[in-house]
Design an enzyme around this catalytic site. Structure first.
Site, PDB file in Angstrom:
ATOM      1  N   ASN A 199       0.385  -1.179   0.455  1.00 23.49           N
ATOM      2  CA  ASN A 199      -0.005  -0.402  -0.299  1.00 23.49           C
ATOM      3  C   ASN A 199       0.866   1.100  -0.280  1.00 23.49           C
ATOM      4  OD1 ASN A 199      -1.529  -2.152   2.197  1.00 23.49           O
ATOM      5  ND2 ASN A 199      -2.787  -1.152   0.467  1.00 23.49           N
ATOM      6  N   VAL A 251       0.904   6.783   0.756  1.00 27.89           N
ATOM      7  CA  VAL A 251       0.207   6.118   0.530  1.00 27.89           C
ATOM      8  C   VAL A 251      -1.389   5.767   0.164  1.00 27.89           C
ATOM      9  CG1 VAL A 251       0.107   4.838   3.173  1.00 27.89           C
ATOM     10  CG2 VAL A 251       1.341   5.930   3.211  1.00 27.89           C
ATOM     11  N   CYS A 252      -1.309   4.588   0.244  1.00 30.94           N
ATOM     12  CA  CYS A 252      -3.212   4.251  -0.462  1.00 30.94           C
ATOM     13  C   CYS A 252      -3.738   4.357   0.406  1.00 30.94           C
ATOM     14  CB  CYS A 252      -3.503   2.922  -1.599  1.00 30.94           C
ATOM     15  SG  CYS A 252      -4.362   3.171  -2.581  1.00 30.94           S
ATOM     16  N   LEU A 253      -4.207   5.485   0.535  1.00 31.50           N
ATOM     17  CA  LEU A 253      -5.743   4.779   2.478  1.00 31.50           C
ATOM     18  C   LEU A 253      -7.046   5.689   1.204  1.00 31.50           C
ATOM     19  CD1 LEU A 253      -4.059   6.123   5.079  1.00 31.50           C
ATOM     20  CD2 LEU A 253      -4.406   3.718   4.465  1.00 31.50           C
ATOM     21  N   TYR A 304      -1.161  -0.043  -3.932  1.00 34.40           N
ATOM     22  CA  TYR A 304       0.043   0.836  -4.819  1.00 34.40           C
ATOM     23  C   TYR A 304       0.925  -0.136  -5.811  1.00 34.40           C
ATOM     24  CZ  TYR A 304      -0.884   6.208  -4.195  1.00 34.40           C
ATOM     25  OH  TYR A 304      -1.664   6.969  -4.400  1.00 34.40           O
TER      26      TYR A 304
END
Length: 178
Positions: free
Chosen positions: A86, A93-95, A129
């Protein structure tokens, strides 16, 4: 019905949230939280995840707030190299909660940090990601954990002890009183 939190001016809200979070005991995995000198729009912290393989290191976090905050989400970067599905090569950061279409202006930074830590501690391969790392996480977990552990050993910062953190906090408090 719960009372809606008022949406206040970005810098004022960031100062209030930062001040509140600096006293939180619940956010033990986020340490040394502070704003850049003379710039409330940039925060720094040290992430100290609590699950393997990331529990052996500490990771520098940078939070960049847009001028339109809280109406636009902040961006998070882990500035310590980390092998994680992620986190991309640019340290983003993939949130999903920070994506523009999902962002809610009343979201608080302590909640965002909790989601970040949950994601770091328990990778989310369904929202990656890095497709390669996510695939390895799902299909060859032994190799994933071995590689991630090697990256932690090689790239992460040393985790400060509780005594060192207390000493730093006392020094900061003393400096703030001057």
């Amino acid at each position: 019905m719960a009372k809606e939190e008022p949406i206040m001016d970005g810098p004022k809200r960031m100062q209030n949230e930062l001040k509140l979070m600096m006293g939180y005991k619940e956010l033990k995995q986020v340490q040394l939280l502070e704003a850049e000198k003379d710039n409330i729009f940039k925060w720094f912290a040290l992430l100290m995840p609590n699950t393997p393989p990331y529990d052996k290191g500490a990771f520098k976090l940078e939070v960049d707030f847009p001028k339109e905050y809280p109406f636009r989400p902040p961006r998070l970067h882990i500035n310590t190299k980390i092998y994680h599905p992620n986190v991309n090569e640019r340290a983003q950061v993939c949130l999903p909660i920070l994506e523009t279409e999902h962002w809610i202006p009343t979201s608080r930074m302590d909640s965002i940090f909790n989601v970040l830590l949950a994601t770091i501690n328990d990778p989310q391969p369904e929202n990656p990601y890095s497709m390669d790392i996510a695939s390895q996480f799902q299909n060859d977990p032994k190799k994933f954990y071995s590689t991630a552990e090697a990256w932690v050993a090689r790239y992460s910062d040393r985790r400060p002890t509780d005594q060192e953190l207390a000493k730093i906090a006392r020094r900061k408090k003393k400096a703030a009183m001057r």
